[in-house]
Scaffold this motif. Structure first.
Motif, PDB file in Angstrom:
ATOM      1  N   ASN A 113       5.323   9.361  -5.878  1.00 48.34           N
ATOM      2  CA  ASN A 113       4.470   9.740  -4.754  1.00 48.34           C
ATOM      3  C   ASN A 113       3.616  10.944  -5.119  1.00 48.34           C
ATOM      4  O   ASN A 113       3.943  11.708  -6.038  1.00 48.34           O
ATOM      5  N   TYR A 114       2.522  11.112  -4.405  1.00 46.77           N
ATOM      6  CA  TYR A 114       1.632  12.246  -4.609  1.00 46.77           C
ATOM      7  C   TYR A 114       1.649  13.119  -3.363  1.00 46.77           C
ATOM      8  O   TYR A 114       1.087  12.763  -2.323  1.00 46.77           O
ATOM      9  N   LYS A 115       2.356  14.246  -3.448  1.00 50.23           N
ATOM     10  CA  LYS A 115       2.443  15.226  -2.372  1.00 50.23           C
ATOM     11  C   LYS A 115       2.908  14.614  -1.050  1.00 50.23           C
ATOM     12  O   LYS A 115       2.612  15.133   0.023  1.00 50.23           O
ATOM     13  N   GLY A 116       3.643  13.522  -1.119  1.00 48.22           N
ATOM     14  CA  GLY A 116       4.134  12.878   0.084  1.00 48.22           C
ATOM     15  C   GLY A 116       3.062  12.135   0.858  1.00 48.22           C
ATOM     16  O   GLY A 116       3.337  11.527   1.892  1.00 48.22           O
ATOM     17  N   ILE A 117       1.813  12.137   0.344  1.00 50.59           N
ATOM     18  CA  ILE A 117       0.681  11.514   1.034  1.00 50.59           C
ATOM     19  C   ILE A 117       0.502  10.071   0.588  1.00 50.59           C
ATOM     20  O   ILE A 117       0.277   9.172   1.402  1.00 50.59           O
ATOM     21  N   LEU A 118       0.583   9.856  -0.723  1.00 50.03           N
ATOM     22  CA  LEU A 118       0.412   8.529  -1.310  1.00 50.03           C
ATOM     23  C   LEU A 118       1.664   8.180  -2.104  1.00 50.03           C
ATOM     24  O   LEU A 118       2.396   9.065  -2.542  1.00 50.03           O
ATOM     25  N   CYS A 119       1.880   6.881  -2.297  1.00 51.13           N
ATOM     26  CA  CYS A 119       2.977   6.472  -3.165  1.00 51.13           C
ATOM     27  C   CYS A 119       2.621   5.145  -3.824  1.00 51.13           C
ATOM     28  O   CYS A 119       1.822   4.361  -3.288  1.00 51.13           O
ATOM     29  N   LEU A 120       3.198   4.912  -4.982  1.00 54.33           N
ATOM     30  CA  LEU A 120       2.891   3.710  -5.753  1.00 54.33           C
ATOM     31  C   LEU A 120       3.261   2.449  -4.987  1.00 54.33           C
ATOM     32  O   LEU A 120       2.532   1.441  -5.035  1.00 54.33           O
ATOM     33  N   GLU A 121       4.354   2.497  -4.263  1.00 51.01           N
ATOM     34  CA  GLU A 121       4.800   1.325  -3.508  1.00 51.01           C
ATOM     35  C   GLU A 121       3.741   0.857  -2.517  1.00 51.01           C
ATOM     36  O   GLU A 121       3.415  -0.331  -2.435  1.00 51.01           O
ATOM     37  N   SER A 122       3.173   1.790  -1.765  1.00 53.33           N
ATOM     38  CA  SER A 122       2.144   1.444  -0.783  1.00 53.33           C
ATOM     39  C   SER A 122       0.865   0.977  -1.464  1.00 53.33           C
ATOM     40  O   SER A 122       0.223   0.019  -1.010  1.00 53.33           O
ATOM     41  N   THR A 123       0.498   1.649  -2.539  1.00 52.47           N
ATOM     42  CA  THR A 123      -0.728   1.274  -3.244  1.00 52.47           C
ATOM     43  C   THR A 123      -0.649  -0.163  -3.749  1.00 52.47           C
ATOM     44  O   THR A 123      -1.603  -0.933  -3.611  1.00 52.47           O
ATOM     45  N   ILE A 124       0.481  -0.523  -4.329  1.00 53.65           N
ATOM     46  CA  ILE A 124       0.671  -1.900  -4.801  1.00 53.65           C
ATOM     47  C   ILE A 124       0.605  -2.868  -3.615  1.00 53.65           C
ATOM     48  O   ILE A 124      -0.010  -3.943  -3.700  1.00 53.65           O
ATOM     49  N   ALA A 125       1.234  -2.477  -2.507  1.00 49.80           N
ATOM     50  CA  ALA A 125       1.263  -3.357  -1.336  1.00 49.80           C
ATOM     51  C   ALA A 125      -0.132  -3.575  -0.763  1.00 49.80           C
ATOM     52  O   ALA A 125      -0.456  -4.678  -0.309  1.00 49.80           O
ATOM     53  N   TRP A 126      -0.995  -2.544  -0.799  1.00 46.66           N
ATOM     54  CA  TRP A 126      -2.348  -2.688  -0.253  1.00 46.66           C
ATOM     55  C   TRP A 126      -3.104  -3.814  -0.956  1.00 46.66           C
ATOM     56  O   TRP A 126      -3.881  -4.536  -0.333  1.00 46.66           O
ATOM     57  N   GLY A 127      -2.886  -3.956  -2.238  1.00 46.47           N
ATOM     58  CA  GLY A 127      -3.563  -5.018  -2.977  1.00 46.47           C
ATOM     59  C   GLY A 127      -3.162  -6.400  -2.491  1.00 46.47           C
ATOM     60  O   GLY A 127      -4.006  -7.284  -2.307  1.00 46.47           O
ATOM     61  N   PHE A 128      -1.858  -6.587  -2.248  1.00 42.02           N
ATOM     62  CA  PHE A 128      -1.375  -7.878  -1.757  1.00 42.02           C
ATOM     63  C   PHE A 128      -1.833  -8.125  -0.321  1.00 42.02           C
ATOM     64  O   PHE A 128      -2.143  -9.257   0.057  1.00 42.02           O
ATOM     65  N   TYR A 129      -1.879  -7.046   0.483  1.00 36.87           N
ATOM     66  CA  TYR A 129      -2.397  -7.190   1.842  1.00 36.87           C
ATOM     67  C   TYR A 129      -3.854  -7.654   1.816  1.00 36.87           C
ATOM     68  O   TYR A 129      -4.285  -8.451   2.656  1.00 36.87           O
ATOM     69  N   THR A 130      -4.614  -7.142   0.853  1.00 33.78           N
ATOM     70  CA  THR A 130      -6.018  -7.528   0.731  1.00 33.78           C
ATOM     71  C   THR A 130      -6.157  -9.013   0.438  1.00 33.78           C
ATOM     72  O   THR A 130      -6.976  -9.721   1.040  1.00 33.78           O
ATOM     73  N   LEU A 131      -5.359  -9.517  -0.485  1.00 34.30           N
ATOM     74  CA  LEU A 131      -5.387 -10.949  -0.788  1.00 34.30           C
ATOM     75  C   LEU A 131      -4.993 -11.768   0.441  1.00 34.30           C
ATOM     76  O   LEU A 131      -5.621 -12.795   0.742  1.00 34.30           O
ATOM     77  N   PHE A 132      -3.972 -11.318   1.141  1.00 35.41           N
ATOM     78  CA  PHE A 132      -3.522 -12.012   2.348  1.00 35.41           C
ATOM     79  C   PHE A 132      -4.625 -12.024   3.406  1.00 35.41           C
ATOM     80  O   PHE A 132      -4.827 -13.031   4.105  1.00 35.41           O
ATOM     81  N   LEU A 133      -5.359 -10.909   3.503  1.00 42.17           N
ATOM     82  CA  LEU A 133      -6.452 -10.818   4.475  1.00 42.17           C
ATOM     83  C   LEU A 133      -7.525 -11.857   4.194  1.00 42.17           C
ATOM     84  O   LEU A 133      -7.987 -12.562   5.098  1.00 42.17           O
ATOM     85  N   PHE A 134      -7.933 -11.977   2.931  1.00 42.60           N
ATOM     86  CA  PHE A 134      -9.017 -12.895   2.594  1.00 42.60           C
ATOM     87  C   PHE A 134      -8.561 -14.355   2.596  1.00 42.60           C
ATOM     88  O   PHE A 134      -9.338 -15.251   2.960  1.00 42.60           O
ATOM     89  N   ILE A 135      -7.330 -14.607   2.204  1.00 43.27           N
ATOM     90  CA  ILE A 135      -6.850 -15.982   2.124  1.00 43.27           C
ATOM     91  C   ILE A 135      -6.525 -16.550   3.505  1.00 43.27           C
ATOM     92  O   ILE A 135      -6.813 -17.724   3.799  1.00 43.27           O
ATOM     93  N   PHE A 136      -5.954 -15.722   4.369  1.00 41.64           N
ATOM     94  CA  PHE A 136      -5.454 -16.259   5.637  1.00 41.64           C
ATOM     95  C   PHE A 136      -5.857 -15.429   6.864  1.00 41.64           C
ATOM     96  O   PHE A 136      -6.372 -15.966   7.848  1.00 41.64           O
TER      97      PHE A 136
END
Length: 287
Positions: A113-136
């Motif tokens: 995580n970066y200063k408790g503001i960002l974290c790798l887990e969320s960043t990775i998840a945002w990418g999959f959410y983006t695909l889900f948004l466009f596909i469905f």
């Protein structure tokens, strides 16, 4: 031309507003379910009190409109989504820090995580959410908006916007009030620390919090009258009074827990700490 019919990014204001509202409600549902599971109790998430998280609506539509030229290129969409959503999360955190003096989420317990503001887990998840948004998801949201008559949708949109403005105003007042109270609590901790430093005792903030919050007193047999009892009573009184406007942030976002962690981070890592001997409440006269 009516405002609802004005063109906006290849569609019109009417559809954009309703997409925004639906994404905001969906974001609230998903986040509340997730946080209820994590907290093992029902948790109402979102800055406002009602069932909407507009940051999800803004984020979803920003990603959709900006990355729409890449539709069909799934790899580009994935990385574009991770970058855009993470950037939006960071900007939102900076704005909240500037306005409220605190950020209503904390990734410190997450790895990378970066200063408790960002974290790798969320960043990775945002990418999959983006695909889900466009596909469905975007197709589903568009279908939902087309289910009800436009005349009804206009009144619904106006009603929800008015409700959001009122709820946001109430929530903003509560958040600002909570920020003021947290600053006053910080000032009390600062005062306790300074008074002890005046007699060459250097307790860390984490130890001061322990004594103030758990009714553990300061050893009056070795300390002169520094007025610490009065400061402790003032702290506990202010800490326990949560107004109806700020209770939402305390319960749903663990505002005090996040604030306390930030306060404890002010301690210097290698600072020597001469701990004050703890006594019971009875011994130090704190009731």
């Amino acid at each position: 031309m009516k405002i609802w019919d004005m063109p906006f990014f290849g569609t019109d204001v009417y559809h954009v507003v309703h997409w925004l509202l639906i994404y905001s409600i969906l974001g609230w549902v998903v986040e509340s379910i997730y946080m209820s599971f994590c907290n093992k109790k029902l948790t109402n998430r979102g800055f406002i009190h009602g069932p909407m998280c507009p940051i999800y609506g803004v984020g979803a539509l920003t990603v959709y409109f900006v990355l729409r030229p890449l539709e069909g290129n799934w790899l580009a969409l994935y990385f574009g989504g991770t970058f855009l959503a993470t950037s939006l999360e960071y900007v939102t955190a900076i704005i909240m820090q500037k306005i409220f003096g605190c950020i209503w989420w904390d990734y410190n317990d997450k790895p990378f995580n970066y200063k408790g503001i960002l974290c790798l887990e969320s960043t990775i998840a945002w990418g999959f959410y983006t695909l889900f948004l466009f596909i469905f998801l975007q197709k589903w949201v568009e279908a939902i908006v087309n289910l009800y008559p436009r005349s009804f949708g206009i009144y619904l949109g106006i009603g929800l916007i008015i409700y959001y403005i009122i709820d946001f105003t109430i929530s903003l007042i509560g958040a600002i009030g909570l920020n003021v109270r947290l600053k006053k609590l910080s000032a009390i901790v600062d005062e306790v620390q300074e008074r002890l430093k005046g007699i060459h005792i250097v307790p860390k903030r984490v130890n001061i919090f322990e004594k103030l919050e758990n009714y553990i007193g300061f050893d009056t047999s070795i300390l002169p009258d520094l007025g610490l009892k009065e400061l402790a009573e003032k702290y506990r009184s202010m800490r326990s009074k949560n107004s109806i406007l700020s209770r939402h942030f305390v319960q749903s976002y663990q505002a005090f827990k996040i604030w306390k962690r930030k306060e404890e981070e002010k301690d210097q890592p290698n600072e020597p700490a001469e701990l004050v001997k703890p006594l019971s409440c009875k011994e130090d006269g704190i009731q």
